[in-house]
Design an enzyme around this catalytic site. Structure first.
Site, PDB file in Angstrom:
ATOM      1  N   CYS A 136       0.825  -1.209   0.000  1.00 55.83           N
ATOM      2  CA  CYS A 136       0.000   0.000   0.000  1.00 55.83           C
ATOM      3  C   CYS A 136       0.857   1.257   0.000  1.00 55.83           C
ATOM      4  CB  CYS A 136      -0.935  -0.008   1.208  1.00 55.83           C
ATOM      5  SG  CYS A 136      -1.984   1.455   1.253  1.00 55.83           S
ATOM      6  N   CYS A 139      -0.587   4.205   1.839  1.00 52.90           N
ATOM      7  CA  CYS A 139      -0.376   4.205   3.297  1.00 52.90           C
ATOM      8  C   CYS A 139       1.076   4.579   3.642  1.00 52.90           C
ATOM      9  CB  CYS A 139      -0.630   2.826   3.901  1.00 52.90           C
ATOM     10  SG  CYS A 139      -2.022   1.939   3.218  1.00 52.90           S
ATOM     11  N   ASP A 140       2.025   4.094   2.856  1.00 49.00           N
ATOM     12  CA  ASP A 140       3.432   4.142   3.280  1.00 49.00           C
ATOM     13  C   ASP A 140       4.320   5.095   2.476  1.00 49.00           C
ATOM     14  OD1 ASP A 140       2.761   2.213   5.095  1.00 49.00           O
ATOM     15  OD2 ASP A 140       3.442   0.541   3.872  1.00 49.00           O
TER      16      ASP A 140
END
Ligand code: NAP
Length: 311
Positions: A136, A139-140
């Site tokens: 992801c 997300c990161d």
């Protein structure tokens, strides 16, 4: 009577757009749906701007879209329980689902458990998962400011991950096993326009993830045409190679296709009367938020009809 003895009219398993749309429709039909909305984030929660959801000319953020749909369903009486379904059984006249410490009984069931990110099954992958390997970028990505990142895959997800990453990373490299991309033209064009920032390696596969014991430091990549193996230094590896449907607990109880997707007809019926499926768990082809929502709606209407006929 104890709560465990209660047989619900409808239970929905899943925490994505298919599940919440089914919840919205069944709640508005006063069926008081219970949603076992799981513990893992759904696809929309992991994305940023959704530009192809009708009605929002400037797009809408994925997390906002899913949270609004959830609240909309709850407004009409849907109840979300933050547990994942752990087992499922077909009983006489009802279905039984275990989730957390509770056993739920229901006369109809909508399965909207989605699909999980696939892994490469190569050396180093398990060891460095979460320590430089991610599924992801949304997300990161911020963790890769001024660092190097590899994205594996050639579909829309790989394009989207790369677009999320390049804003932070020093360099993004997409590695794809073929020459042609599977991604939609519009997404490919966005990537190709960023050729100064996003490098592409074609006809190649990642064969190993390398690290220093704590974090990812590089990968081994094999050119599938020349068979040459080389090493590339990187701080992060983002896997965007598709998804596997979350159907483990339904195996041998509901018909699945050879890839594990639940088989449904055009009315969202599964092989078991009273059980319907919606979203990525039964859709290996379209996998769009809008098609998932549509399937959630269909499944809800079918469940409502089923209960009406038997009331
Ligand atoms: P996908 O379309 O199935 O693409 C998966 C990619 O990973 C393919 O390019 C595939 O290569 C590659 N791949 C699969 N297994 C691999 C392996 N073991 N090793 C190396 N490469 C491997 O999956 P997706 O990109 O997640 O997209 C799924 C669906 O969601 C699509 O319908 C897509 O349109 C949609 N989606 C849309 C958006 C958007 O519109 N913004 C964003 C994300 C996803 P091959 O091409 O060689 O098979």
């Amino acid at each position: 009577m104890a709560k465990k003895e209660q047989i619900h009219g409808i239970i929905i398993i899943g925490g994505g757009i298919a599940a919440y749309t089914a919840a919205l429709y069944t709640a508005r039909a006063d069926l008081k749906p219970i949603i076992l909305c799981g513990i893992e984030p759904d696809q929309l929660s992991l994305t940023t701007l959704v530009e192809n959801w009708p009605g929002f000319k400037d797009g809408i953020q994925g997390p906002e879209l899913i949270q609004n749909t959830k609240k909309q369903a709850e407004k009409f009486g849907a109840k979300c329980i933050q547990e994942a379904a752990e087992s499922f059984n077909i009983k006489k006249g009802y279905f039984e689902i275990k989730a957390g410490n509770e056993t739920f009984k229901t006369r109809t069931l909508i399965i909207a458990t989605g699909a999980s990110a696939k892994k490469l099954s190569i050396p180093g992958e398990n060891k460095y998962f979460g320590r430089g390997i991610s599924t992801c970028a949304v997300c990161d990505a911020a963790l890769y400011r001024n660092k190097n990142a590899i994205v594996v895959g050639g579909g829309d997800s790989a394009m989207e991950e790369s677009l999320a990453l390049y804003k932070f990373a020093k360099k993004v490299t997409i590695i794809h096993r073929r020459n042609e991309f599977r991604a939609s033209k519009i997404m490919q064009d966005r990537i190709f326009k960023l050729k100064n920032k996003i490098n592409i390696i074609r006809d190649s596969e990642v064969t190993e993830v390398l690290g220093n014991g704590k974090l990812v430091t590089g990968i081994k990549v094999k050119n599938l045409k020349t068979e040459k193996i080389s090493e590339i230094k990187t701080d992060g590896v983002f896997l965007a190679i598709g998804h596997t449907p979350n159907t483990g607990i339904f195996k041998k109880k509901i018909n699945l296709d050879k890839h594990g997707y639940i088989v449904t007809d055009k009315f969202s019926n599964t092989s078991i009367p009273g059980i319907y499926a919606a979203g990525d768990v039964q859709d290996p082809i379209f996998k769009q938020a809008i098609t998932s929502a549509g399937a959630g709606c269909q499944a809800a209407l079918q469940a409502e009809k089923y209960l009406e006929k038997r009331s």
